[in-house]
Scaffold this active site. Structure first.
Site: not given
Length: 355
Positions: A166-168
């Site tokens: 995921g990006c976060y």
């Protein structure tokens, strides 16, 4: 695979990450001869009439882009095209269904959803995934490799199923991994990760929270104590839930993530010690750029690039450390990291087509 032309397919090109992924594949020097096969849902029979550039005009002029069409998903088509790697840019539940079938057809998978990222049932529960064959899913889940090239490069090379992070989670994991691996953090004080993302991080489906009248000229926290990327961070950094407070925020910008992370050190540290820790950890990681202290990265430094930039500042007493990590959520937080994983799987250098 390195000595043959790699054949790729992308399922799901209508969102935000899909066209970025297609752009990178079209411009990839190793894939110039054979463009990716672009796939829509099997039930979308009219997809045969849809050209790529009618959906994403910004891709017009790229190699092969103006001739490509999005076609309905069909296993026989993938077999005829001799697809080696299938990218899944689909909802989580759909990726959970498709990946086992792709592997059964001898096709390796890079999944950009969260369907296969989490090994612990408690962390995966937030996605409410169901499996037609729970025993098979459990076996594949154990086999899936978390697709962080900086942490799991050797395992990704031989993986059949890569779960793109995921990006976060990418921004926070890359910022903390060197410190935790070196045992520099006093976990009894806990870690605070304050992260802010542009609106595209929420996906293309409109919601009240991403409506222009809500997001513009605003900054808001959300999913406090319950963001679904928390489990990834905990699992990859081997942390307990009590040791991390991750709070995401919505920025009124299209793309980009800035994570500010607060830690307390086990012992009095020095700028040189921290700098050396990061430099050594990422010495062979071309898509991570470590700033010189006291320089801190900014979103404008990374937006529309494939880099994660990391910088830090140490308190005068040498005990408190603030780390800032920035990336483009659609690229290093999604599509370019997926291509980085594909490169490793294919035996290419991880940065090919990305620098």
């Amino acid at each position: 695979m390195p000595n043959a032309t790699l054949r790729t397919a992308v399922l799901g090109v209508s969102g935000y990450t899909g066209p970025e992924l297609v752009r990178l594949l079209l411009e990839h020097p190793r894939l110039a001869a054979v463009p990716p096969l672009l796939l829509g849902r099997a039930e979308q029979a009219d997809a045969l009439t849809v050209s790529l550039t009618s959906i994403h005009p910004q891709l017009s002029g790229l190699p092969h882009a103006d001739e490509l069409r999005v076609v309905p998903f069909d296993w026989e088509l993938l077999q005829r095209e001799q697809i080696d790697v299938l990218f899944l840019a689909t909802p989580h539940e759909h990726a959970r269904e498709v990946a086992p079938l792709a592997l059964a057809h001898g096709i390796r998978v890079v999944d950009l959803s969260a369907a296969w990222r989490l090994q612990h049932d408690a962390n995966r529960a937030i996605y409410k995934l169901t499996d037609a064959d729970p025993a098979l899913a459990q076996s594949l889940q154990a086999e899936a490799v978390y697709g962080s090239p900086e942490l799991h490069g050797p395992q990704i090379k031989s993986a059949r199923l890569v779960a793109n992070p995921g990006c976060y989670a990418t921004s926070i994991i890359l910022a903390l991994a060197p410190l935790l691996r070196a045992n520099l953090v006093d976990l009894s004080w806990g870690i605070v990760a304050d992260a802010k993302s542009g609106v595209s991080g929420a996906g293309k489906a409109p919601t009240a929270g991403t409506h222009f009248m809500y997001a513009a000229d605003n900054l808001s926290a959300y999913a406090v104590f319950g963001h679904r990327h928390t489990g990834e961070i905990l699992e990859q950094l081997h942390l307990e839930n009590s040791q991390l407070q991750f709070t995401p925020h919505l920025l009124p910008i299209p793309r980009g993530i800035l994570s500010t992370i607060y830690v307390r050190l086990n012992a009095m540290g020095s700028i040189k010690q921290i700098q050396d820790t990061y430099d050594e950890f990422y010495s062979n990681s071309p898509l991570v750029r470590i700033r010189r202290s006291h320089m801190l990265p900014q979103i404008q430094h990374v937006v529309r690039t494939n880099f994660c930039d990391i910088g830090f500042q140490l308190s005068p007493d040498g005990k408190k450390l603030v780390v800032v990590s920035c990336l483009d959520n659609l690229l290093k937080g999604a599509s370019s990291q997926a291509v980085q994983n594909m490169n490793l799987m294919a035996g290419f250098h991880e940065s090919e087509g990305l620098l």
